[in-house]
Write a protein that holds these residues in place. Structure first.
Motif: not given
Length: 69
Positions: A13-15, A20-21, A46-49, A53-54
């Motif tokens: 759920d945290e992932l 989403l964020g 950075q956000v794309r990576r 990663r997530t």
């Protein structure tokens, strides 16, 4: 930038919440770029990576859960 070891400690759920964020932030960064207000262009990468990663860790957790059953 988020480390993979930090992401691995999170629950499913945290992932999902983190993903989403990150996607919201990515949308906002794209919007800023289009309007010429983007100052930190490196943040887009950075956000794309972080999203990749997530998603990777989510898939690994799902695969290990399926294998355990």
């Amino acid at each position: 930038m988020t480390k993979a070891s930090d992401i691995r400690t999170k629950t499913a759920d945290e992932l999902q919440d983190q993903l989403l964020g990150l996607k919201k932030e990515q949308f906002n960064l794209r919007f800023q770029k289009a309007t010429g207000q983007l100052e930190n262009t490196a943040r887009v990468r950075q956000v794309r990576r972080d999203i990749a990663r997530t998603k990777t860790i989510q898939a690994q957790k799902a695969a290990s859960a399926a294998k355990a059953k």
